[in-house]
Design a protein around this motif. Structure first.
Motif: not given
Length: 320
Positions: A260, A265, A305
């Motif tokens: 991520a 993100a 995201p």
């Protein structure tokens, strides 16, 4: 706040729903003024789906939520509660609830999934909430009750109330995939609220659920799996489904966080976004205790995201 509909019901749910267990003093006491301010903050942020249950604080959550929503235009929000636990006097009274809520123990819960019990539960919830109607009613944790035929019995009673116009939609609220599959496959319920089983760390049976739902949509709850996915970097001592997380799950969560981060993100941002990657999921219900938690969850929900993150997680064998 964007919305998704529940087909066949006329209801539209904001893509972030307010889970009101904390209004029932889940784990710790929440002052009345903080509870009211939290609901106010959710409303100001555009949240229009609110979920509660008699179980939460022996009715305290319903009373606080109803009071906080009083004066709001009733047609502008969707309200859900649950059936299966009747609240009855505890004899003799106890100082505190014997469950996980910090409330006085003058009442206790009694499993009841019968037609009469379901109708009584709805009537009592209406009184505690102080509203003239409930939009969605879920059969609550029938799999945990140990009562044979509990889910089917309560679902039949709720469907009857829906046909009478008392409810607009009915479903099951559970963390058991098997219980949800049974009612989705065998009865005419409108939705299922699935806790903890449509998440980054536990999604192995999502396709089964979506297939059983067909054109119906699910409601995803407990998307942070009890806390493990709620922070950017979970550490030792984090909880998964309200128990200490095993080392392998802790390591997996941190690997997801690595991917991520590489895509700009965070782990909680991805965890909150993941359920809505499925068109068959209507919303995510998240517990919120304070106005600050409302702001944090709204910020996560509105900062999606990049789509490439999901492909990267699959390539790393971190998503099915």
């Amino acid at each position: 706040m964007r919305e998704r509909g529940l087909p066949g019901t006329g209801l539209r749910l904001t893509e972030l729903g307010f889970g009101a267990a904390s209004l029932g003093n889940l784990y710790v006491e929440t002052p009345d003024e903080v509870a009211a301010a939290t609901v106010d903050a959710a409303w100001e942020a555009g949240i229009r789906y609110f979920d509660t249950a008699p179980h939460y604080g022996l009715g305290l959550s319903e009373r606080r939520l109803g009071a906080a929503l009083r004066g709001r235009p009733r047609d502008e929000y969707v309200l859900s509660t649950k059936v299966g636990r009747l609240l009855v006097p505890r004899v003799p009274p106890a100082d505190r609830d014997d469950d996980i809520f910090e409330v006085p123990g003058d009442l206790t819960r009694r499993w009841d999934f019968t037609r009469d019990g379901v109708r009584r539960s709805i009537d009592e919830s209406l009184a505690r909430l102080g509203v003239d109607r409930i939009d969605i009613a879920y059969v609550h944790d029938p799999d945990a009750s140990g009562v044979p035929g509990a889910a089917a019995s309560a679902a039949e009673a709720l469907i009857e109330l829906r046909e009478e116009g008392v409810l607009r939609a009915v479903g099951i609220g559970t963390n058991s995939v098997d219980a949800a599959l049974h009612l989705l496959s065998e009865t005419d319920i409108d939705t299922a609220m699935i806790a903890g089983r449509v998440t980054l760390l536990d999604h192995g049976r999502v396709e089964e659920l979506l297939a059983a739902a067909g054109t119906r949509r699910l409601v995803a709850a407990a998307v942070f799996n009890g806390g493990l996915l709620a922070v950017p970097r979970p550490a030792s001592g984090a909880h998964f489904d309200y128990r200490p997380a095993p080392d392998e799950l802790l390591a997996r969560a941190n690997r997801i966080a690595d991917v991520a981060q590489a895509h700009g993100a965070t782990l909680p941002q991805a965890a909150l976004a993941y359920p809505l990657t499925f068109p068959g999921v209507a919303t995510r219900v998240v517990g919120m205790r304070t106005p600050e938690e409302v702001s944090a969850n709204v910020a996560l929900a509105t900062a999606e995201p990049p789509a490439a993150l999901w492909d990267a997680l699959r390539a790393a064998s971190l998503l099915d």
